[in-house]
Design an enzyme around this catalytic site. Sequence first.
Site, PDB file in Angstrom:
ATOM      1  N   GLU A 144      28.710  34.596  32.342  1.00  0.00           N
ATOM      2  CA  GLU A 144      27.415  35.272  32.415  1.00  0.00           C
ATOM      3  C   GLU A 144      26.303  34.281  32.075  1.00  0.00           C
ATOM      4  O   GLU A 144      26.392  33.562  31.080  1.00  0.00           O
ATOM      5  CB  GLU A 144      27.372  36.444  31.430  1.00  0.00           C
ATOM      6  CG  GLU A 144      28.287  37.602  31.779  1.00  0.00           C
ATOM      7  CD  GLU A 144      27.632  38.619  32.701  1.00  0.00           C
ATOM      8  OE1 GLU A 144      26.451  38.429  33.055  1.00  0.00           O
ATOM      9  OE2 GLU A 144      28.306  39.607  33.043  1.00  0.00           O
ATOM     10  N   HIS A 182      29.615  37.473  41.464  1.00  0.00           N
ATOM     11  CA  HIS A 182      29.927  38.894  41.293  1.00  0.00           C
ATOM     12  C   HIS A 182      29.621  39.684  42.558  1.00  0.00           C
ATOM     13  O   HIS A 182      30.352  40.591  42.950  1.00  0.00           O
ATOM     14  CB  HIS A 182      29.129  39.448  40.107  1.00  0.00           C
ATOM     15  CG  HIS A 182      29.671  40.731  39.564  1.00  0.00           C
ATOM     16  ND1 HIS A 182      29.019  41.459  38.585  1.00  0.00           N
ATOM     17  CD2 HIS A 182      30.801  41.434  39.853  1.00  0.00           C
ATOM     18  CE1 HIS A 182      29.734  42.544  38.307  1.00  0.00           C
ATOM     19  NE2 HIS A 182      30.818  42.546  39.063  1.00  0.00           N
ATOM     20  N   ASP A 192      24.494  39.900  41.794  1.00  0.00           N
ATOM     21  CA  ASP A 192      24.383  38.748  40.904  1.00  0.00           C
ATOM     22  C   ASP A 192      25.474  37.725  41.220  1.00  0.00           C
ATOM     23  O   ASP A 192      26.555  38.091  41.684  1.00  0.00           O
ATOM     24  CB  ASP A 192      24.462  39.193  39.437  1.00  0.00           C
ATOM     25  CG  ASP A 192      25.756  39.911  39.070  1.00  0.00           C
ATOM     26  OD1 ASP A 192      26.101  40.897  39.742  1.00  0.00           O
ATOM     27  OD2 ASP A 192      26.429  39.489  38.114  1.00  0.00           O
TER      28      ASP A 192
END
Length: 311
Positions: A144, A182, A192
Amino acid sequence: MRKLIPVFYFLMAIAIISCGSNPYAKTNRLHKKQAKAYSKQLQQFPTPENQNESALNYGDYWVGTTNFNLRKPNYVVIHHTAQDSVQQTLTTFTLPRTQVSSHYVIAKNGEIFHMLNDYYRAWHGGIGKWGNNTDLNSSSLGIEIDNNGEEEFTDLQIISLIELLEEIKEKHGIPAENFIGHSDIAPSRKVDPNINFPWKRLAEEGFGLWYDEAEVENLKLEAEFFKPNPLAINFNSRLHTRISFIDKLVFPEVIPADFNVENALKIIGFDTSNLAAAKSAFKLHFIQKDLDQPFNTCDLKVLYSLHKKYL
């Protein structure tokens, strides 16, 4: 009363020290407790007693193989956090009720937070598919990047990301084509990392594939390359002979008229059950503009060039 003053200052000092310590100490203890519980599960071995409780036809004794190791990740899925700060994301990933997590989080200043051992299964991918793989959480690492979903990624973030990917690739032997986003695995749900993500730069570093821009420039659609032969049409209207243009005596590669966009997207890995979403996800990763527009000639050429790399 005087005796209480030193005690007061002592307690204040402890409070100050505790405030300066790891703010996630409590959740770290919970993490260790859960990891210890899983470790105990891994150490449980079959015994004649518990095998006898089964209806299966087990042998007379248990035989443990000596040839095994830990399962390892074979994909890396890159995300943006879609939150306001890295602190908010770290908090989100340490609250049991959120049911979401990631192996790594990269802050805007380039700091990397390694939240979960690479061999553990994080909950970052959700429902998704890449090729025939329908459980990416079980075979991937989640990374992330602190980003609200619209802003540019910082140079420090990308530098740290590339350094992290180098380490991951060397450690786990992950193929270049298995570094994905993703939105690639969940095109109907996710967008994303966002349109600002430098996929081309990562591909140049060996993380992900990219198309050959010179090849794409030279590609021709069949309709662009062939034209009807006027002589043949004059002699026989049913005759469909075609002649080719010659551009500087070099024959460009021609995309056949029956090139199948859906099949090409499948070859790359996209789930095409929602073809429009798959096309949009492809454009988000490889075109990075006009996401809401239909495929144009350039998009088609890029797809044609790319799908050959995945064959």
